[in-house]
Write a protein that holds these residues in place. Structure first.
Motif, PDB file in Angstrom:
ATOM      1  N   VAL A  68       0.828  -1.211   0.000  1.00  0.00           N
ATOM      2  CA  VAL A  68       0.000   0.000   0.000  1.00  0.00           C
ATOM      3  C   VAL A  68       0.858   1.255   0.000  1.00  0.00           C
ATOM      4  O   VAL A  68       0.633   2.189  -0.787  1.00  0.00           O
ATOM      5  CB  VAL A  68      -0.957  -0.014   1.208  1.00  0.00           C
ATOM      6  CG1 VAL A  68      -1.639   1.340   1.366  1.00  0.00           C
ATOM      7  CG2 VAL A  68      -1.990  -1.118   1.058  1.00  0.00           C
ATOM      8  N   PHE A  69       1.872   1.288   0.859  1.00  0.00           N
ATOM      9  CA  PHE A  69       2.714   2.483   0.942  1.00  0.00           C
ATOM     10  C   PHE A  69       3.527   2.675  -0.339  1.00  0.00           C
ATOM     11  O   PHE A  69       3.757   3.812  -0.777  1.00  0.00           O
ATOM     12  CB  PHE A  69       3.646   2.397   2.158  1.00  0.00           C
ATOM     13  CG  PHE A  69       2.920   2.405   3.477  1.00  0.00           C
ATOM     14  CD1 PHE A  69       1.805   3.201   3.677  1.00  0.00           C
ATOM     15  CD2 PHE A  69       3.350   1.610   4.525  1.00  0.00           C
ATOM     16  CE1 PHE A  69       1.126   3.215   4.886  1.00  0.00           C
ATOM     17  CE2 PHE A  69       2.687   1.614   5.740  1.00  0.00           C
ATOM     18  CZ  PHE A  69       1.570   2.407   5.930  1.00  0.00           C
ATOM     19  N   ALA A  70       3.966   1.567  -0.949  1.00  0.00           N
ATOM     20  CA  ALA A  70       4.684   1.689  -2.219  1.00  0.00           C
ATOM     21  C   ALA A  70       3.762   2.242  -3.301  1.00  0.00           C
ATOM     22  O   ALA A  70       4.179   3.071  -4.126  1.00  0.00           O
ATOM     23  CB  ALA A  70       5.244   0.329  -2.634  1.00  0.00           C
ATOM     24  N   ALA A  71       2.503   1.791  -3.290  1.00  0.00           N
ATOM     25  CA  ALA A  71       1.547   2.306  -4.275  1.00  0.00           C
ATOM     26  C   ALA A  71       1.292   3.792  -4.055  1.00  0.00           C
ATOM     27  O   ALA A  71       1.213   4.576  -5.015  1.00  0.00           O
ATOM     28  CB  ALA A  71       0.240   1.526  -4.180  1.00  0.00           C
ATOM     29  N   VAL A  72       1.161   4.207  -2.793  1.00  0.00           N
ATOM     30  CA  VAL A  72       0.949   5.623  -2.475  1.00  0.00           C
ATOM     31  C   VAL A  72       2.141   6.452  -2.916  1.00  0.00           C
ATOM     32  O   VAL A  72       1.995   7.511  -3.548  1.00  0.00           O
ATOM     33  CB  VAL A  72       0.691   5.801  -0.963  1.00  0.00           C
ATOM     34  CG1 VAL A  72       0.733   7.278  -0.578  1.00  0.00           C
ATOM     35  CG2 VAL A  72      -0.649   5.188  -0.576  1.00  0.00           C
ATOM     36  N   ALA A  73       3.357   5.973  -2.592  1.00  0.00           N
ATOM     37  CA  ALA A  73       4.563   6.715  -2.981  1.00  0.00           C
ATOM     38  C   ALA A  73       4.685   6.815  -4.496  1.00  0.00           C
ATOM     39  O   ALA A  73       4.985   7.885  -5.040  1.00  0.00           O
ATOM     40  CB  ALA A  73       5.802   6.035  -2.391  1.00  0.00           C
ATOM     41  N   GLY A  74       4.464   5.697  -5.192  1.00  0.00           N
ATOM     42  CA  GLY A  74       4.573   5.711  -6.647  1.00  0.00           C
ATOM     43  C   GLY A  74       3.565   6.634  -7.294  1.00  0.00           C
ATOM     44  O   GLY A  74       3.894   7.401  -8.201  1.00  0.00           O
ATOM     45  N   ALA A  75       2.306   6.595  -6.813  1.00  0.00           N
ATOM     46  CA  ALA A  75       1.272   7.461  -7.383  1.00  0.00           C
ATOM     47  C   ALA A  75       1.601   8.929  -7.146  1.00  0.00           C
ATOM     48  O   ALA A  75       1.398   9.777  -8.018  1.00  0.00           O
ATOM     49  CB  ALA A  75      -0.085   7.118  -6.770  1.00  0.00           C
ATOM     50  N   SER A  76       2.149   9.239  -5.966  1.00  0.00           N
ATOM     51  CA  SER A  76       2.489  10.627  -5.654  1.00  0.00           C
ATOM     52  C   SER A  76       3.619  11.132  -6.544  1.00  0.00           C
ATOM     53  O   SER A  76       3.564  12.249  -7.071  1.00  0.00           O
ATOM     54  CB  SER A  76       2.885  10.746  -4.181  1.00  0.00           C
ATOM     55  OG  SER A  76       3.321  12.044  -3.879  1.00  0.00           O
ATOM     56  N   MET A  77       4.643  10.305  -6.723  1.00  0.00           N
ATOM     57  CA  MET A  77       5.775  10.723  -7.554  1.00  0.00           C
ATOM     58  C   MET A  77       5.370  10.906  -9.008  1.00  0.00           C
ATOM     59  O   MET A  77       5.751  11.887  -9.663  1.00  0.00           O
ATOM     60  CB  MET A  77       6.888   9.671  -7.456  1.00  0.00           C
ATOM     61  CG  MET A  77       7.607   9.647  -6.120  1.00  0.00           C
ATOM     62  SD  MET A  77       8.887   8.375  -6.090  1.00  0.00           S
ATOM     63  CE  MET A  77       9.564   8.612  -4.443  1.00  0.00           C
ATOM     64  N   LEU A  78       4.596   9.970  -9.525  1.00  0.00           N
ATOM     65  CA  LEU A  78       4.234  10.028 -10.936  1.00  0.00           C
ATOM     66  C   LEU A  78       3.224  11.121 -11.231  1.00  0.00           C
ATOM     67  O   LEU A  78       3.156  11.622 -12.358  1.00  0.00           O
ATOM     68  CB  LEU A  78       3.686   8.673 -11.381  1.00  0.00           C
ATOM     69  CG  LEU A  78       4.662   7.494 -11.248  1.00  0.00           C
ATOM     70  CD1 LEU A  78       4.012   6.201 -11.733  1.00  0.00           C
ATOM     71  CD2 LEU A  78       5.943   7.765 -12.016  1.00  0.00           C
TER      72      LEU A  78
END
Length: 507
Positions: free
Chosen positions: A395-405
């Motif tokens: 979940v946190f990886a998905a949140v981080a990836g979505a925020s960066m992209l």
């Protein structure tokens, strides 16, 4: 007679091995790949260890109730050491992956059974302090692992990462073998092989789906888990007895442990990178900023026994969650202009809250069942913590990836890490700051949901008598798998009713 001191020393050494092997390999990547090749396969060296450990944890918990803690710990530790030897002589990356899977199968016994033995040989009033010792060893070993792995790799000795487990593990096994004595009732048992298979398939498929973002795999794994829970109502001796889910104390402890796993993983994954990339800290200083979490945890665990004896497990767990919420808010307020000391303070408060919550969950679950069921509930607590970490990571990886992209300045998370010192440093740092900020917001949301989860626990519940004196089944029923929910799941039957003198430490 069981001698507690040497037994606890053996448990601490065993715990240190399992904790260190979860993290020690990460810094040895260049050296291992240089010798064995196949860099693309290397993530599985870490992932397969965690997967097999998580799958085997509840199975060992049940088997420890059936056959005794000591034999199952010796079996698990023996498998772990065999895997360590295999890993130390691995001739290729696939061979190393198989060895790590074998290590994980053994490690699945170590954490739940060490916690269960500690619950057996110490009365309720002292379990918090013993849990603090084990928590200190776990946290310290997990932090020491990367440093030791990097040091051995520097001198071309990465194989000793695994071979050093052998003398330490043998010493731990010797202490447990010689000084732990328990009496277990010998009678025929029917192993739940179908339940074991359904649980293993479900957990492996769900965790791989979450870790690798293969979202189609998650519902497939959930179908297997649903079939597992349906089967457990029919199994003669189920791996996870259905009465567990109808007991409010146990359900709250499991949910609280999942919160511990999820909240623990967010700072561990993202704070060191944030400290180095945005706060200008060195790798060592960033590590110390995170290490304060491992200082707060055992301090809180040592205090927890006084709190839960006076206020109850639920209120102690809620106090821990309140501190976790506070620390999450502190993390959310972290900015690139914050001093490194502030990041360390965030970690300390976070660790203190996790210490109160984790001990309340472990000891609370153990205190409301007798010896015959302590293994399965402790295995459940540990399993839910591992599951919480796996889900939290995804979940946190998905949140981080979505925020960066979403910023449009980078195309991948890896590009951000690579660009922190390059010409795109400003954009990369802005993307990293935004991503970690959103991860900490997600952690805050998990902490708030954790408060609702722990409220499932009853406010006050009298524990059964301690294992060292008169532990019994929660409703005085047959321990082989019958359902005590109707008799005592809501409040815990009085200790001593239908108790058996078998299956307890003789000391």
């Amino acid at each position: 007679m069981t001698r507690r001191g040497p037994v606890v020393a053996g448990l601490m050494l065993s715990t240190a091995l399992a904790a260190m092997d979860a993290t020690i390999v990460a810094t040895a990547v260049p050296a291992i790949v240089r010798d064995l090749g196949s860099f693309s396969l290397f993530p599985w060296v870490i992932a397969v260890y965690m997967l097999t450990q998580a799958v085997c944890t509840p199975i060992y918990g049940r088997l420890a109730d059936v056959y005794g803690r000591k034999p199952m710990l010796l079996v698990g530790a023996g498998i772990f050491l065999a895997g360590s030897l295999f890993a130390g002589v691995a001739w290729s990356m696939p061979a190393l992956i198989v060895a790590r899977a074998l290590q994980g199968v053994g490690a699945g016994a170590i954490q739940p059974i060490t916690q269960t033995i500690a619950g057996d040989i110490y009365p309720l009033a002292q379990r918090g302090r013993i849990s603090a010792l084990i928590s200190t060893v776990w946290g310290g070993a997990a932090l020491l692992g990367p440093a030791l792995g990097g040091l051995l790799s520097e001198f071309g000795l990465w194989r000793w990462i695994f071979l050093l487990n052998l003398p330490v593990g043998i010493a731990a096994l010797t202490m447990v073998t010689v000084f732990l004595h328990e009496s277990v009732e010998r009678r025929p048992h029917r192993l739940d092989l179908l339940g074991t298979a359904l649980l293993s398939v479900g957990v492996v498929v769900v965790m791989i789906g979450l870790q690798e973002s293969l979202w189609w795999a998650v519902p497939v794994g959930l179908v297997s888990l649903v079939a597992f829970f349906r089967w457990e109502h029919r199994a003669a001796e189920p791996i996870v007895p259905p009465w567990i889910w109808r007991d409010r104390m146990l359900l709250g402890a499991f949910l609280g442990s999942a919160v511990v796993g999820a909240v623990l993983i967010a700072p561990s994954l993202y704070l060191p990178t944030y400290a180095q990339g945005l706060l200008g800290a060195s790798a060592v200083a960033a590590g110390f900023a995170l290490a304060t979490q491992s200082i707060g945890w055992p301090l809180a665990a040592a205090l927890a026994d006084r709190l839960y004896l006076r206020y109850g497990f639920r209120d102690t767990a809620l106090a821990g969650l309140a501190l976790i919420v506070v620390s999450s808010v502190m993390f959310v307020l972290l900015t690139p202009d914050s001093p490194l000391v502030y990041a360390g303070a965030c970690s300390f408060v976070n660790g203190f809250g996790l210490g109160l919550l984790s001990v309340s969950c472990v000891v609370g679950a153990q205190s409301v069942v007798g010896w015959e069921r302590r293994g399965v509930v402790t295995g459940g607590v540990v399993f839910f913590r591992s599951a919480g970490s796996a889900v939290g990571t995804a979940v946190f990886a998905a949140v981080a990836g979505a925020s960066m992209l979403s910023g449009g300045t980078v195309s991948s998370v890896d590009q951000v890490a690579a660009a922190l010192d390059g010409p795109q440093a400003r954009a990369a740092r802005a993307a990293l700051a935004s991503a970690v900020h959103h991860v900490f917001l997600a952690m805050l949301a998990v902490a708030v949901l954790g408060v609702l989860a722990v409220l499932v626990m009853p406010r006050r519940r009298e524990p059964l008598a301690d294992a060292a004196s008169a532990d019994s089944d929660p409703a005085g029923s047959d321990p082989a798998g019958s359902d005590p929910a109707d008799a005592g799941a809501g409040g815990g039957g009085p200790a001593g009713e239908g108790a058996s003198a078998e299956g307890r430490p003789t000391g």
